[in-house]
Design a protein around this motif. Structure first.
Motif, PDB file in Angstrom:
ATOM      1  N   ASP A 159       0.819  -1.205   0.000  1.00  0.00           N
ATOM      2  CA  ASP A 159       0.000   0.000   0.000  1.00  0.00           C
ATOM      3  C   ASP A 159       0.861   1.268   0.000  1.00  0.00           C
ATOM      4  N   SER A 160       0.798   2.020  -1.100  1.00  0.00           N
ATOM      5  CA  SER A 160       1.473   3.327  -1.249  1.00  0.00           C
ATOM      6  C   SER A 160       2.993   3.246  -1.105  1.00  0.00           C
ATOM      7  N   ARG A 161       3.576   2.098  -1.340  1.00  0.00           N
ATOM      8  CA  ARG A 161       5.030   1.963  -1.231  1.00  0.00           C
ATOM      9  C   ARG A 161       5.665   1.994  -2.622  1.00  0.00           C
ATOM     10  N   ALA A 162       6.703   2.780  -2.781  1.00  0.00           N
ATOM     11  CA  ALA A 162       7.378   2.929  -4.069  1.00  0.00           C
ATOM     12  C   ALA A 162       8.419   1.828  -4.266  1.00  0.00           C
ATOM     13  N   GLY A 177       9.966 -10.305   2.214  1.00  0.00           N
ATOM     14  CA  GLY A 177      10.793 -10.191   3.416  1.00  0.00           C
ATOM     15  C   GLY A 177      12.010  -9.320   3.187  1.00  0.00           C
ATOM     16  N   THR A 178      12.851  -9.230   4.200  1.00  0.00           N
ATOM     17  CA  THR A 178      14.078  -8.458   4.116  1.00  0.00           C
ATOM     18  C   THR A 178      15.149  -9.283   3.409  1.00  0.00           C
ATOM     19  N   GLU A 179      16.305  -8.670   3.194  1.00  0.00           N
ATOM     20  CA  GLU A 179      17.419  -9.390   2.580  1.00  0.00           C
ATOM     21  C   GLU A 179      17.814 -10.579   3.449  1.00  0.00           C
ATOM     22  N   ALA A 180      17.712 -10.428   4.764  1.00  0.00           N
ATOM     23  CA  ALA A 180      18.048 -11.529   5.674  1.00  0.00           C
ATOM     24  C   ALA A 180      17.042 -12.678   5.572  1.00  0.00           C
ATOM     25  N   GLU A 181      15.836 -12.384   5.086  1.00  0.00           N
ATOM     26  CA  GLU A 181      14.786 -13.408   4.952  1.00  0.00           C
ATOM     27  C   GLU A 181      14.679 -13.928   3.524  1.00  0.00           C
ATOM     28  N   ARG A 182      15.682 -13.656   2.731  1.00  0.00           N
ATOM     29  CA  ARG A 182      15.715 -14.108   1.338  1.00  0.00           C
ATOM     30  C   ARG A 182      15.513 -15.630   1.279  1.00  0.00           C
ATOM     31  N   PRO A 183      14.644 -16.125   0.389  1.00  0.00           N
ATOM     32  CA  PRO A 183      14.404 -17.569   0.310  1.00  0.00           C
ATOM     33  C   PRO A 183      15.680 -18.345  -0.030  1.00  0.00           C
ATOM     34  N   GLN A 184      15.794 -19.530   0.525  1.00  0.00           N
ATOM     35  CA  GLN A 184      16.960 -20.378   0.269  1.00  0.00           C
ATOM     36  C   GLN A 184      16.751 -21.176  -1.017  1.00  0.00           C
ATOM     37  N   GLU A 226      13.409 -10.037  -8.249  1.00  0.00           N
ATOM     38  CA  GLU A 226      13.144  -9.469  -6.934  1.00  0.00           C
ATOM     39  C   GLU A 226      12.943  -7.963  -7.068  1.00  0.00           C
ATOM     40  N   ILE A 227      11.939  -7.455  -6.371  1.00  0.00           N
ATOM     41  CA  ILE A 227      11.644  -6.028  -6.395  1.00  0.00           C
ATOM     42  C   ILE A 227      11.644  -5.515  -4.968  1.00  0.00           C
ATOM     43  N   ALA A 228      12.417  -4.452  -4.734  1.00  0.00           N
ATOM     44  CA  ALA A 228      12.557  -3.892  -3.391  1.00  0.00           C
ATOM     45  C   ALA A 228      11.593  -2.738  -3.171  1.00  0.00           C
ATOM     46  N   PHE A 229      11.039  -2.721  -1.977  1.00  0.00           N
ATOM     47  CA  PHE A 229      10.190  -1.628  -1.508  1.00  0.00           C
ATOM     48  C   PHE A 229      10.815  -1.150  -0.194  1.00  0.00           C
ATOM     49  N   GLY A 230      11.876  -0.366  -0.316  1.00  0.00           N
ATOM     50  CA  GLY A 230      12.612   0.020   0.875  1.00  0.00           C
ATOM     51  C   GLY A 230      13.397  -1.164   1.403  1.00  0.00           C
ATOM     52  N   ALA A 231      13.267  -1.438   2.699  1.00  0.00           N
ATOM     53  CA  ALA A 231      14.047  -2.503   3.334  1.00  0.00           C
ATOM     54  C   ALA A 231      13.517  -3.898   3.023  1.00  0.00           C
ATOM     55  N   GLU A 232      12.309  -3.978   2.461  1.00  0.00           N
ATOM     56  CA  GLU A 232      11.710  -5.285   2.186  1.00  0.00           C
ATOM     57  C   GLU A 232      11.606  -5.527   0.689  1.00  0.00           C
ATOM     58  N   ARG A 233      11.595  -6.788   0.345  1.00  0.00           N
ATOM     59  CA  ARG A 233      11.577  -7.171  -1.063  1.00  0.00           C
ATOM     60  C   ARG A 233      10.512  -8.228  -1.336  1.00  0.00           C
TER      61      ARG A 233
END
Length: 273
Positions: free
Chosen positions: A19-22, A83-90, A96-103
């Motif tokens: 929602d409203s995230r670039a 999720g975040t980069e730390a939660e990247r799927p194994q 992958e598309i980033a919305f700030g700290a989450e992707r």
């Protein structure tokens, strides 16, 4: 393969998350998963905002603006993880598309695709699809017309996206079970009472499955308790050898054409339940 309930569940969850995230960044790791050069893909999307997310059949449409739409079809094996980069799927991530700290990660996108289309191009794709089975236009009378004169197996018709949009292997079997009809029944053999049962089953199964988050058991994000909730509720799909919840007989795998199919031969005779 994700079907209507899975994609509708994704749509609802992602609608809240995006929602409203670039879009702040993106990475294409497999060029065949998109339809334009990665540089152009990035140039047109970074900095843009997903205004809304729609669904049509098994597809999601990420509306960027009046002229740009990201059309997603996960096909066989595709799924999404947020999720975040730390939660990247194994697993191997195709896009992958980033919305700030989450992707938003697209995984298993080997047969599936994420295409950047104009509104006109998207409409040309969607025009090929049949009606939405939970829409107001999909009435019992409309279903009767679709079935009339078709000498094909019921399962084959239900999974034909040009006839009805959004139903695949899993839910065609679940719908046939709920209606007490063999998936192999010829469509033109169905009587009015059977069509009425089938119509009610389509609405009931898809509504229940959507509310439960579909049958795919990989969570969209950490703490997601919705996605995959219907898997434990499947009555026949992938239940070969288990007792039928209605009559106790063993569920069997009896493929229809080239598609795997599961049913209870004891209470899905087509003679009523």
């Amino acid at each position: 393969m994700p079907e209507l309930p899975e994609m509708e569940s994704y749509r609802r969850l992602l609608g809240r998350l995006l929602d409203s995230r670039a879009i702040t960044d993106l990475q294409v790791n497999r060029e065949k998963s998109i339809n334009v050069a990665p540089e152009a893909f990035r140039r047109q999307l970074v900095g843009a905002t997903v205004r809304t997310i729609d669904r049509r059949g098994k597809m999601l449409l990420f509306l960027i603006d009046e002229e740009r739409i990201l059309l997603l079809h996960l096909m066989l094996g595709g799924l999404m993880v947020w999720g975040t980069e730390a939660e990247r799927p194994q697993r191997t991530v195709q896009v992958e598309i980033a919305f700030g700290a989450e992707r938003l990660y697209w995984v298993g996108l080997r047969l599936g695709y994420l295409h950047l289309l104009s509104a006109e191009q998207a409409e040309a794709v969607l025009r090929k699809l049949g009606p939405e089975p939970l829409s107001a236009e999909f009435t019992e009378t409309a279903l009767h017309r679709l079935l009339q004169g078709r000498q094909v197996a019921l399962k084959a018709l239900l999974v034909d996206q040009a006839v009805v949009a959004g139903i695949g292997n899993c839910y065609s079997d679940e719908i046939c079970f709920a209606a007490g009809l063999q998936p192999s029944r010829s469509c033109d053999s169905l009587q009015s009472a059977e069509v009425a049962r089938l119509y009610r089953a389509i609405g009931a199964v898809l509504t229940e499955a959507t509310a439960a988050g579909g049958y795919m058991d990989v969570p969209l994000f950490a703490g997601d308790t919705t996605t995959g909730g219907f898997d434990a509720r499947c009555r026949v799909y992938d239940r070969a050898g288990e007792p039928c919840v209605r009559c106790g007989a063993a569920i069997v795998r009896r493929d229809v054409g080239s598609r795997k199919s599961f049913c209870c031969t004891a209470c899905q005779s087509g003679d009523g339940i």
